[in-house]
Design a protein around this motif. Sequence first.
Motif, mmCIF file in Angstrom:
data_model
loop_
_atom_site.group_PDB
_atom_site.id
_atom_site.type_symbol
_atom_site.label_atom_id
_atom_site.label_comp_id
_atom_site.label_asym_id
_atom_site.label_seq_id
_atom_site.Cartn_x
_atom_site.Cartn_y
_atom_site.Cartn_z
ATOM 1 N N THR A 205 -42.422 -84.615 -45.892
ATOM 2 C CA THR A 205 -41.487 -83.927 -46.176
ATOM 3 C C THR A 205 -40.375 -84.984 -47.229
ATOM 4 O O THR A 205 -40.488 -85.755 -46.976
ATOM 5 N N GLN A 206 -40.548 -84.167 -48.334
ATOM 6 C CA GLN A 206 -39.710 -85.195 -49.221
ATOM 7 C C GLN A 206 -37.762 -85.350 -48.854
ATOM 8 O O GLN A 206 -37.269 -85.709 -49.216
ATOM 9 N N GLY A 207 -37.586 -84.404 -48.140
ATOM 10 C CA GLY A 207 -36.391 -83.674 -47.402
ATOM 11 C C GLY A 207 -36.609 -83.262 -46.269
ATOM 12 O O GLY A 207 -36.898 -82.095 -46.003
ATOM 13 N N GLY A 236 -45.049 -88.081 -52.844
ATOM 14 C CA GLY A 236 -44.855 -86.407 -53.509
ATOM 15 C C GLY A 236 -45.004 -86.091 -54.278
ATOM 16 O O GLY A 236 -45.226 -85.095 -54.346
ATOM 17 N N PHE A 237 -44.479 -86.983 -55.256
ATOM 18 C CA PHE A 237 -44.901 -86.071 -56.934
ATOM 19 C C PHE A 237 -43.907 -84.262 -57.019
ATOM 20 O O PHE A 237 -43.794 -84.194 -57.380
ATOM 21 N N GLY A 238 -43.326 -84.673 -55.573
ATOM 22 C CA GLY A 238 -42.790 -82.982 -55.748
ATOM 23 C C GLY A 238 -43.761 -81.603 -54.963
ATOM 24 O O GLY A 238 -43.232 -80.976 -54.471
ATOM 25 N N CYS A 239 -44.759 -82.272 -54.506
ATOM 26 C CA CYS A 239 -45.799 -81.072 -53.868
ATOM 27 C C CYS A 239 -44.998 -80.933 -52.288
ATOM 28 O O CYS A 239 -45.477 -79.801 -51.745
ATOM 29 N N THR A 343 -45.074 -75.443 -58.530
ATOM 30 C CA THR A 343 -44.002 -76.226 -58.076
ATOM 31 C C THR A 343 -43.579 -77.306 -58.711
ATOM 32 O O THR A 343 -44.141 -77.451 -60.160
ATOM 33 N N PHE A 344 -42.543 -77.592 -58.416
ATOM 34 C CA PHE A 344 -42.056 -79.225 -59.158
ATOM 35 C C PHE A 344 -43.136 -80.460 -58.908
ATOM 36 O O PHE A 344 -43.782 -80.201 -58.068
ATOM 37 N N MET A 345 -43.230 -80.545 -60.173
ATOM 38 C CA MET A 345 -43.853 -81.843 -60.160
ATOM 39 C C MET A 345 -43.986 -82.443 -61.064
ATOM 40 O O MET A 345 -43.146 -82.831 -62.355
ATOM 41 N N ARG A 346 -43.385 -83.946 -60.755
ATOM 42 C CA ARG A 346 -43.025 -85.273 -61.656
ATOM 43 C C ARG A 346 -42.185 -85.161 -62.778
ATOM 44 O O ARG A 346 -43.619 -84.998 -64.073
ATOM 45 N N ALA A 347 -41.134 -84.597 -63.251
ATOM 46 C CA ALA A 347 -40.512 -84.848 -64.104
ATOM 47 C C ALA A 347 -41.189 -83.069 -64.703
ATOM 48 O O ALA A 347 -41.457 -83.161 -65.923
ATOM 49 N N PRO A 348 -40.689 -82.460 -63.292
ATOM 50 C CA PRO A 348 -40.994 -80.569 -64.231
ATOM 51 C C PRO A 348 -40.818 -80.340 -64.766
ATOM 52 O O PRO A 348 -39.518 -80.408 -65.059
ATOM 53 N N GLY A 349 -41.084 -79.935 -66.424
ATOM 54 C CA GLY A 349 -40.659 -79.683 -67.661
ATOM 55 C C GLY A 349 -40.588 -80.635 -68.781
ATOM 56 O O GLY A 349 -41.046 -80.484 -69.600
ATOM 57 N N VAL A 499 -32.955 -83.507 -50.925
ATOM 58 C CA VAL A 499 -34.471 -83.902 -51.013
ATOM 59 C C VAL A 499 -34.268 -84.968 -52.428
ATOM 60 O O VAL A 499 -34.131 -85.082 -52.822
ATOM 61 N N ALA A 500 -35.735 -85.548 -51.694
ATOM 62 C CA ALA A 500 -35.613 -86.523 -52.568
ATOM 63 C C ALA A 500 -36.866 -86.297 -53.937
ATOM 64 O O ALA A 500 -38.474 -86.070 -54.176
ATOM 65 N N GLY A 501 -35.953 -85.291 -54.387
ATOM 66 C CA GLY A 501 -36.424 -85.083 -55.644
ATOM 67 C C GLY A 501 -35.838 -85.195 -56.475
ATOM 68 O O GLY A 501 -34.380 -85.401 -56.850
ATOM 69 N N GLY A 502 -36.421 -85.085 -58.130
ATOM 70 C CA GLY A 502 -35.417 -84.741 -59.340
ATOM 71 C C GLY A 502 -34.473 -85.906 -59.545
ATOM 72 O O GLY A 502 -33.463 -86.480 -60.342
ATOM 73 N N SER A 503 -34.927 -87.139 -59.460
ATOM 74 C CA SER A 503 -34.582 -88.717 -58.967
ATOM 75 C C SER A 503 -33.287 -88.667 -59.397
ATOM 76 O O SER A 503 -32.778 -89.560 -59.772
ATOM 77 N N GLY A 698 -37.836 -91.978 -61.198
ATOM 78 C CA GLY A 698 -38.418 -91.658 -60.263
ATOM 79 C C GLY A 698 -39.438 -91.070 -61.733
ATOM 80 O O GLY A 698 -40.853 -91.220 -61.237
ATOM 81 N N GLU A 699 -38.918 -90.360 -62.029
ATOM 82 C CA GLU A 699 -39.780 -88.906 -63.360
ATOM 83 C C GLU A 699 -40.227 -89.844 -64.797
ATOM 84 O O GLU A 699 -40.654 -89.172 -65.840
ATOM 85 N N ILE A 700 -38.546 -90.272 -65.206
ATOM 86 C CA ILE A 700 -38.731 -90.548 -66.638
ATOM 87 C C ILE A 700 -39.996 -91.264 -66.936
ATOM 88 O O ILE A 700 -40.154 -91.288 -68.245
HETATM 89 MO MO1 MOS Z 1 -39.833 -84.696 -58.143
HETATM 90 S S1 MOS Z 1 -40.910 -83.459 -59.104
HETATM 91 O O1 MOS Z 1 -37.942 -83.683 -58.351
HETATM 92 O O2 MOS Z 1 -40.460 -84.311 -56.601
#
Ligand code: MOS
Length: 733
Positions: A205-207, A236-239, A343-349, A499-503, A698-700
């Motif tokens: 898990t990322q978080g 992870g990349f968001g999944c 779901t969120f995937m690396r730089a969702p949007g 969570v380790a997401g959204g950079s 992580g995402e840019i």
């Molecule tokens: Mo990233 S898609 O916010 O894990």
Amino acid sequence: MSGTLPLVGAPNDRVDGRRKVTGSAPYAAEYPLAGLVSAVMITATIGKGRVTSIDTGDARRVPGVIAIMTHENAPRVDEAKAQDQTAQVLPLLQDDIVRYDRQPVAVAIADTFEHAVEAANRVIVHYAPDQPAISFERGERYIPKEIHGEPAAFRKGNPEAAIAASAARIDNMYTTPVYHHNPMEPHATTAAWSSDGTLTVYDATQGVGPDARTYAHHFGIPVSRVHVIAKFIGGGFGCKGTTWSHAVLAAMAAKLTGRPVRLVLTRPQMFSSVGFRPQTHQRIALGADRDGRLNGQIHTVTAQTSTFAEFVESSAVISQVLYPPANVAISHELVRLNTATPTFMRAPGESTGSFALESAMDELAVALALDPVELRLRNDVAADAHGLPFSSRSLRACLTQASERFDWRRRTPQPRSMRAGDQLVGLGMAAATYPTNRSAASALVRIASDGSVTVQSAGVDIGTGAYTAFSQVAADLLGVPLANVRMELGDNQYPTAPVAGGSQLTASVGSAVKLAALDARAKLLALVTADAASPLHGIAGDSIQTKNAGLYAQDGRGETYAAILTRHGLANIEGRADAKPGDEKKKYAMHAFGAHFVELHVDESLGTIQLQRIVSAFASGRIVNAKTATSQYYGGITFGIGMALLEQTHFDDRTARIMNANLSEYLVPTNADVPPIEVIIVPEEDTIVNEIGVKGIGEIGIVGVAAAIANAVYHATGIRVRDLPITPEKLLS
Ligand code: MOS
């Protein structure tokens, strides 16, 4: 070593590198618990309908089988998702409804993995199938109320009129397919219940904090009874940013059997119930005057969600950030399809949105006969579409530095005008941006009397180098060698982290580590300045530096942490801090920026594209570790290459079955697909974004890559591909 952070931190090797390459770093499926049994998921083979019966007789005769868990015997749990999750329902064997292809319908549990696989293969599921909706034409359309708490639409001025009155106009549709994350490490969960009702989970898990809250929610127990550990995860990349069915099913299987259970997804199951990047259809309309100044911009998005939960791919948000003109409108619409929930995937949007916007900007440059870099420079802005000034914005520096290093000047603008032997040569570029996020986070810094430093936070290192980065923050602020810092992450019993997401992890936890280190320093200063036995007695605290593993005045007087603590008879001293965002997001637009320059060859007789070189520049505030940061940029760019040229998930229109749920037909970039990549770190100081001035990296890296490649393909061939991925068929047709 003077208690400050360098703007571009040392390119230290990963502190966990040896453990990773020697295999001693434990992942979720590698904890050898006593009495551990294996669980294997059985997934639906229809896209919509009901399970009419499940024949488990043959499966239960396999040696070592402990149970076959189906909707008829599964423990009762709450299927609604916890509040900090984005979707509303997680299929958990509570009924006979099949909502999408590969939804879990049963779990085989046996003494060994092999026996569980054999049993799973012998379970026979009978279905009453319905006709699934899998295309945008057939699904139910609706307007979402919001995107992750933000408005889903925004409008300023009159973009339609402004575009109609413009000298140059572009109005086109761009489409992106479904992508699956496919990290190297499959999702895995090892779950055990103890006799007092406590659930322990080793989870990919990322978080760990949000993950623990999700288990607590589904099982109706206090979060204090859930212990989640994620010391290492393999991408992870968001999944892995949310908790999916298989993870809760593993804990349910442990409850049903009274045994610790390990459940690992197979690679095909990585396409089943762990999210994906949704398909998008995007309209971009631009209007500009003869000098290239944008007057109006429209960005409308149609994306897919599932029939039972909402996820919005926020593709148009980027149009409020990169070059918003006075007249701008963005909007998002969703279509309910019979798939799992995206779901969120690396730089969702931003990744999908930048393909549309940065392709359209290239088309506008062609229409104006203006250099595409110059077009972007002329539309640089000081504020976002809402009028918020940027806390810092180095897009101009990124464009300028990367174009110089790339030698953009040698490009002749006419399509098909550059050749290398029998290959067409294409040079293309695009800009990038990604928001600077942060959430509340806490940290503990403990300095021991032997001089060692232990730092704790619940944050998860998803492979980005968090162990190393946070160690560097603590080492720099306390003036101790990196090797003296022991960084402990990935346990929800440590001080809380998002969570380790959204950079956002470095910004969030790094700020907490900084404040906790300053707290420890303040406590030590209070000790020495009041202590007649200290060489620092009576010296003003603000003139004392942290260096050489101790506190020292300008004139060299001072002592080590070990000496201070030993003299006071203290085993250690602890600094603690809670760091959280203030109201800066109300006053400033906070984003990282970048630019990509791509050179490629196209073989016209085969339609093949061979990337030659990529030069990218990024300004993301303070860079804690130049080496791990550069690796993140490389990784993001490589992700973008897959998005542009190779990756896409195919669905059968009739059955909603995924047709390429494997890595031989879902193509990801290999070494041969990735050209030399050169990354330029543009130093940028931003004192507004957070305590340590980092913007996230992580995402840019992925943002804009697909557009830069598509623009280079246009330059090489004169063919504008507005539909990803850019395959040989599309160049030959
Ligand atoms: Mo990233 S898609 O916010 O894990």
